[in-house]
Enzyme design. Structure first.
Site, PDB file in Angstrom:
ATOM      1  N   GLU A   9      -7.873  11.013   7.645  1.00  0.00           N
ATOM      2  CA  GLU A   9      -7.809  10.737   9.090  1.00  0.00           C
ATOM      3  C   GLU A   9      -8.292  11.964   9.883  1.00  0.00           C
ATOM      4  OE1 GLU A   9      -4.126   7.713   9.286  1.00  0.00           O
ATOM      5  OE2 GLU A   9      -3.474   9.793   9.165  1.00  0.00           O
TER       6      GLU A   9
ATOM      7  N   CYS B 151       2.403   3.943  14.078  1.00  0.00           N
ATOM      8  CA  CYS B 151       2.397   4.926  15.167  1.00  0.00           C
ATOM      9  C   CYS B 151       1.637   4.447  16.404  1.00  0.00           C
ATOM     10  CB  CYS B 151       1.791   6.232  14.662  1.00  0.00           C
ATOM     11  SG  CYS B 151       0.271   6.004  13.721  1.00  0.00           S
TER      12      CYS B 151
HETATM   13 ZN   LIG Z   1      -1.488   5.965  15.181  1.00  0.00          ZN
END
Ligand SMILES: [Zn+2]
Length: 649
Positions: free
Chosen positions: A309, A408
């Site tokens: 990420e 998230c």
């Molecule tokens: Zn996220």
């Protein structure tokens, strides 16, 4: 007798007394209609209830109930950071309650706060994943464990509650937790840090509402402690992954996991602003600026590598493999907001606008109940549906999911939309600045107790006219400043019926205002082609379209006969607004002229010369990128080939 400045009733995120621009109270700007009122209504009516429902359904609230009862056991459900999703949802509910928009959320907020109070350990520690009998020990996995990350989100939510008249006990929980962290990780304590930044900005915000300098000092310790290889090596670009290779003040660009890098940048700016550390401030500003120049998508999204990420190298910005996590976009808005407040530079408001419209509200579906985690700029094949009823392991597919094992993004969207009115305007000694255009009213104070009331009427972003009328003023002169976005190739400001051309940047009118005075900004929203920097290999020879602040996309639903990877746009025909019905309310489609290509399938996709290509005219219909994937499975492109670039080039 000199008048005292009036403190905002509900300071929004990152309110700081010494900034160049002052945030207005969250409740001073009331978004009353139009585009953003619709999104706030969606947030209040669908996204937040969906988050609450999901948190219950998957057992992540139950973890707190078990902790409160003292019965947490190894059958605790969810990954190690699930506590943070309750905290972000609490923050969203707090901001909603500040506007008295959702009284039904108050009971749940009180219940969650109660649970936290009961679940908190005697020494202030609070995390349902660690520290119970038979469970993992506290602070045994700081590289990956997210303990201080979760604590940071708790503290941010409690700070919001303190600012917005939320549950009073919440700040007590946060202070006890922060005190525990300061004791444990202070100058004389464990010289460790959390793999996921977040605690830094939270501690500075806690200092801002409590005045307790210890929290600011601890935030500074964490910022200074980073970059000295305290954390372990990783398979994701080593310690760059969690920004622990180079000290924060020595780094040149944001690296590693993009959400971590941006939360850290926000925290470092907070520390720099509060301690007057101009060297640290300049370093982080330069890192963010360089990241904007070289590592940011057209949509404002950041983080191009699926691997970890992470940020890619400069200009490594592939469309179909864009990670472009929603949370990174939320974090980027937080960084840009802090830089806007501290410097007054209007380009940071441009960044906030681009990111909001094109890579934050692209996450929720039209009904607010499914979400993108990654926001790719191209999909070559239709996505697969997530498995119903279970948190999705998939984050990178072309269809939205209702919830994720790592969830998230939905909660981050919720807290940002709930606090959106804080990002719309600011004040300084001279008057009022409007940074974002949302239909509503601003009733606020600036300077030493001066009062002004304005009404903003607009159909932005679908229409480019913004009218600001003065409802109340004190009879003295002051400045009204409006942002002319960088994308605006033509803009006109009309004051007292007198038009004048204005360029991108901030345009101010200083005068003795009267009630009823009106200022009108007219932005040309004609759709336009956008070209990429030639160093972005992945989209070389391609073109995109923007209309006002919105990036557009071509979606297969609107051209069912064409393979989107084989269409090309003819630049000799300007893109135009279209009235072709696309089945999505509230969007203005755009039409392009181009071709549809056919080529013979060969046995090998490389050769010495061009494959023979047959072209047929094709009209292309585009919709705003943020609305794609709302009409069934589809393919999509933001960047499309051009007819004037040879196919073999
Ligand atoms: Zn996220």
């Amino acid at each position: 007798m000199s008048k005292q400045p009036i403190a905002p009733a509900v300071p929004g995120p990152a309110a700081n007394a010494s900034d160049m621009l002052q945030p207005v109270s969250l409740i001073d700007y009331r978004i009353t209609g139009g585009f953003w009122a619709d999104f706030q209504a969606l947030n209040r009516g669908a996204i937040i209830p969906h988050c609450n429902g999901s948190l219950e359904r998957v057992g992540w609230v139950e973890n707190f109930r078990a902790a409160a009862r003292g019965t947490l056991a190894s059958d605790r459900v969810g990954r190690l950071f699930t506590d943070s999703e309750i905290y972000k949802t609490m923050e969203a509910m707090v901001w909603e309650n500040a506007r008295k928009s959702a009284p039904d959320l108050e009971a749940r907020l009180a219940e969650y706060t109660d649970l936290l109070t009961q679940a908190q350990h005697e020494d202030g520690y609070l995390n349902t994943f660690y520290g119970y009998d038979g469970g993992p020990e506290r602070y045994t996995d700081l590289n990956w464990g997210h303990e201080l990350y979760c604590a940071g989100h708790l503290i941010q939510a409690a700070v919001a509650a303190e600012r917005a008249d939320g549950p009073q006990e919440f700040i007590t929980v946060a202070r006890r937790l922060a005190d525990h962290i300061c004791d444990r990780f202070g100058e004389d304590g464990s010289q460790a840090l959390c793999g996921h930044p977040e605690i830094e900005t939270a501690l500075v915000e806690l200092y801002r509402v409590t005045g307790e300098r210890r929290y600011l000092e601890q935030a500074k310790i964490f910022v200074d402690r980073r970059g000295h290889k305290t954390l372990g090596d990783t398979m994701y670009k080593g310690r760059d992954y969690y920004q622990d290779s180079v000290p924060v003040r020595a780094a040149k660009v944001l690296v590693g996991h993009s959400v971590r890098a941006l939360y850290l940048a926000a925290g470092a700016i907070d520390v720099a602003v509060e301690t007057g550390d101009t060297e640290l401030f300049a370093a982080v500003k330069a890192q963010y600026d360089r990241t904007l120049e070289r590592r940011t998508y057209l949509t404002g999204a950041m983080g191009s590598n699926h691997h970890g990420e992470t940020y890619g190298d400069d200009f490594e910005l592939p469309s179909e493999r864009a990670y472009a996590e929603t949370c990174a976009s939320v974090a980027s808005v937080q960084v840009a907001w802090r830089l806007l407040l501290a410097t007054g530079e209007v380009r940071y408001a441009d960044v906030i606008e681009r990111t909001l419209y094109n890579s934050i509200i692209s996450s929720p579906s039209v009904d607010g109940r499914t979400f993108f985690y990654v926001n790719a700029l191209q999909r070559r094949s239709p996505g697969i549906d997530p498995e119903p009823g279970v948190p999705s392991l998939r984050r990178t597919d072309g269809t939205r999911a209702s919830w994720f094992t790592t969830s998230c993004c939905p909660t981050n969207v919720a807290r940002l939309l709930a606090s959106l009115s804080a990002y719309v305007s600011t004040t300084d000694e001279s008057g009022v600045q409007l940074h974002q255009y949302a239909q509503g009213t601003l009733d606020t104070h600036f300077g030493e107790g001066r009062h002004v009331r304005l009404a903003v009427t607009t159909e932005y972003p679908n229409a480019g006219v913004v009218t600001v009328s003065v409802g109340e003023t004190d009879g003295e002169s002051w400045s009204l400043s409006l942002r002319v976005p960088a994308w605006a190739r033509s803009a006109t400001l009309i004051v007292d019926g007198e038009p004048r051309k204005v360029g991108p940047g901030r345009v101010s009118v200083n005068r003795r205002w009267s009630v009823g005075d009106e200022v009108r900004l007219e932005l040309d929203l004609k759709p336009q082609f956008v070209h990429p920097d030639p160093r972005i290999d992945h989209v070389r020879g391609c073109v995109a379209v923007e209309r006002g602040p919105l990036v557009y996309a071509i979606e297969s639903v609107d051209q069912p006969d064409a393979d989107l990877d084989l269409v090309a746009v003819d630049l000799s025909h300007a893109p135009v607004d279209s009235d072709v019905p696309v089945g999505i309310d509230g969007v203005v489609p755009v039409t392009l002229q181009g071709v549809r290509r056919t080529l013979a399938d060969g046995s090998w996709p490389y050769g010495a010369s061009d494959t023979e290509v047959i072209e047929a005219p094709q009209q292309l219909t585009l919709i705003p990128y943020f609305r794609w994937a709302n009409r069934g499975k589809s393919t999509m492109r933001v960047w499309t080939a051009r007819t004037d670039v040879p196919t073999g080039a």
